[in-house]
Design an enzyme around this catalytic site. Structure first.
Site, short mmCIF file in Angstrom:
data_model
loop_
_atom_site.label_atom_id
_atom_site.label_comp_id
_atom_site.label_asym_id
_atom_site.label_seq_id
_atom_site.Cartn_x
_atom_site.Cartn_y
_atom_site.Cartn_z
N ARG A 166 -7.22 -0.16 7.73
CA ARG A 166 -7.40 -1.18 6.70
C ARG A 166 -7.63 -2.54 7.38
O ARG A 166 -6.71 -3.11 7.97
CB ARG A 166 -6.18 -1.25 5.78
CG ARG A 166 -6.27 -2.42 4.78
CD ARG A 166 -5.34 -2.28 3.59
NE ARG A 166 -3.93 -2.41 3.92
CZ ARG A 166 -2.96 -2.53 2.99
NH1 ARG A 166 -3.27 -2.53 1.70
NH2 ARG A 166 -1.71 -2.64 3.35
N ASP A 446 6.32 -5.56 2.47
CA ASP A 446 5.19 -6.18 3.14
C ASP A 446 4.76 -7.39 2.32
O ASP A 446 5.48 -7.82 1.41
CB ASP A 446 4.05 -5.19 3.36
CG ASP A 446 3.39 -4.71 2.07
OD1 ASP A 446 3.72 -5.24 0.99
OD2 ASP A 446 2.54 -3.81 2.14
#
Length: 530
Positions: A166, A446
């Protein structure tokens, strides 16, 4: 900035001392410059379109299915074939690109590993460049780590997960690099370096570079990525359609354009993923200025909330109609040590979540910790005997525009306020020290969950919401709770040490909550201090 010898168009920030010549060789530089020249201008235009879209929402409007693309939604078409090594994606593990994580994730027993340069990676120069080295070494099969302190050696097993990468989202620059006098795009930088250094190695193994594309807000952004993939295939002299992408559906606007996103990437796309935490963040952020549109405590917003359930089912419906995978959301739980019952309860919560996903028709799911891989595998193995279940069409589901924005019911409590303050400060403090994935209160947090925390606080404060106990969430009440939480954090010994960045983190976090103008991303606010 310091000019480079190999490419006069590319310059480093003066603070960069390691230029990583093994990665940024003249040929790689040439490719990065070519990507920037061709695609960065359009990236900036797409980001400007997001601002215009926000003005539309601020006027009290909601998204709708685009009228101009009705023929695409009604059309009888499918995406290109999915490669063999991506046919079975029943459990995927995700995490940052540090060396130990890469080895452990690839060895975890999951079918795939999403190596993350985005939400779980604090984008220091060394984090990003070492991450590229780690992924290159993983693909070569040479990655190894000696932990002398623990007396352990980490190496790859014979059988490992399939690697997907990603890159950073469109909004993030690579602050340490300028190309043609402007900051490089984090998206193009991460994508470009990985594709340049790993395509040949992977193709020799019968695979290819596979990517996760984050935070798309419009089908024109999918078109941008598709053009990048096509350009890269020509540049590297590989067949069209070699590079593959899974798109994270983690913005509320993207869920109104699922068919269109798949269509724009139809030669390269292999799946969509329900990025649930960023999706909740986007939902709150986009409608933050709507009167009476206030979202309750984040713990009360789950995949069973009507708007979340509708989005998940729509992803399955559209993916399977177009012949691609529908991947479910993240289980952020981590093992709880020294409390057997609490650990058992956490694992059961994960099991139920994965049972619901596979029974709904998802082809796979995400976990954040290796200990959860087997829990998720058990549920998908039990209910999905084949590599995927694209035969589940959910044609009976009729999901409307109003279903996708239905306001979840619930309450706003003092505990909810306190948790948002606490988690937001602690996450930002760790991020400023270079850690993008942080274990807090038995969850792997996160940037997405920290974004929910501060966005809710901003919305609650600026709307002067009424808490469950009847009190108005005023500036004075916010200040009192903020001070109280910060004081409790500072009692922890680490946050009294010189390593801690708690003073800066708390100041930045507080500024974002109080600001009249909403900060689009907390990482943009904090980036200059990283």
């Amino acid at each position: 900035m310091v000019e480079m010898v190999a490419q006069k168009d590319l310059r480093f920030r003066e603070s960069v001392t390691n230029h990583y010549p093994e990665l940024l060789n003249p040929q790689a530089q040439k490719f990065l410059v070519a990507l920037h020249k061709k695609f960065n201008g359009e990236r900036l235009r797409l980001l400007n379109n997001r601002k215009k879209q926000q003005e539309y929402f601020d006027a009290g409007n909601f998204p709708s299915f685009p009228a101009e693309t009705q023929a695409i939604r009604n059309g009888n078409w499918t995406a290109a074939t999915t490669p063999n090594d991506l046919q079975d994606r029943r459990v995927e593990i995700t995490g940052p690109v540090d060396r130990k994580m890469v080895i452990n994730a690839l060895n975890s027993g999951a079918r795939a590993f999403m190596a993350d340069f985005e939400d779980s990676n604090a984008p220091t120069w060394d984090n990003c460049m070492q991450g590229q080295i780690n992924l290159r070494d993983a693909n070569l099969g040479t990655i190894r780590l000696e932990d002398e302190r623990r007396g352990k050696i980490y190496e790859l097993n014979k059988k490992t997960a399939v690697l997907l990468v990603r890159p950073r989202g469109l909004h993030l620059d690579e602050a340490n690099l300028e190309i043609n006098g402007t900051s490089a795009s984090g998206s193009l930088f991460d994508f470009g370096l990985y594709a340049f250094h790993n395509t040949k190695t992977l193709m020799e193994k019968g695979s290819a570079p596979y990517f996760y594309l984050p935070k798309l807000e419009h089908y024109l952004e999918a078109r941008w990525w598709n053009e990048i993939f096509t350009f890269t295939e020509k540049f590297l002299s590989i067949p069209h359609g070699t590079l593959k992408a899974t798109v994270l559906i983690e913005t509320i606007t993207a869920s109104f354009q699922l068919d269109e996103i798949i269509y724009e990437l139809r030669d390269h796309i292999v799946g969509l993923n329900c990025g649930r935490w960023d999706y909740i963040f986007s939902y709150i952020k986009k409608f933050r200025n709507h009167h009476d549109f206030v979202v309750p405590n984040r713990d009360q917003v789950t995949m069973t909330s009507p708007f979340m359930d509708a989005y998940s089912r729509l992803v399955i419906q559209n993916c399977h109609k177009r012949g691609i995978h529908a991947i479910g959301g993240m289980a952020a739980q981590i093992p709880i040590k020294n409390d057997e019952q609490a650990n058992k309860n956490a694992f059961e919560k994960v099991r139920l979540d994965k049972e619901r996903e596979v029974m709904n028709g998802h082809d796979g799911t995400w976990v954040a910790h290796p200990a959860l891989v087997q829990v998720a595998l058990n549920e998908f193995d039990k209910h999905m005997p084949n590599p995927n279940q694209k035969e589940i069409t959910r044609e009976q589901d009729v999901i409307t525009e109003s279903d996708l924005v239905a306001l979840p019911e619930g309450t706003i409590t003092e505990d909810g306020v306190r948790k948002n303050i606490n988690v937001g400060i602690l996450y930002l403090e760790a991020w400023l020290r270079g850690y993008g994935a942080v274990a807090l209160y038995n969850l792997m947090e996160d940037a997405a969950t920290a974004e929910i925390s501060r966005t809710q606080l901003w919305q609650w404060l600026h709307n002067r919401v009424r808490l469950e106990d009847g009190r108005i969430f005023s500036t004075d009440l916010y200040q009192s709770l903020f001070d109280d939480e910060l004081e409790s954090i500072k009692k922890i010994s680490f946050y009294q040490s010189s390593e801690s960045r708690i003073e800066l983190a708390s100041r930045l976090f507080d500024e974002m909550i109080r600001s009249q103008e909403f900060e689009e991303f907390l990482t943009l606010k904090a980036q200059p201090y990283l």
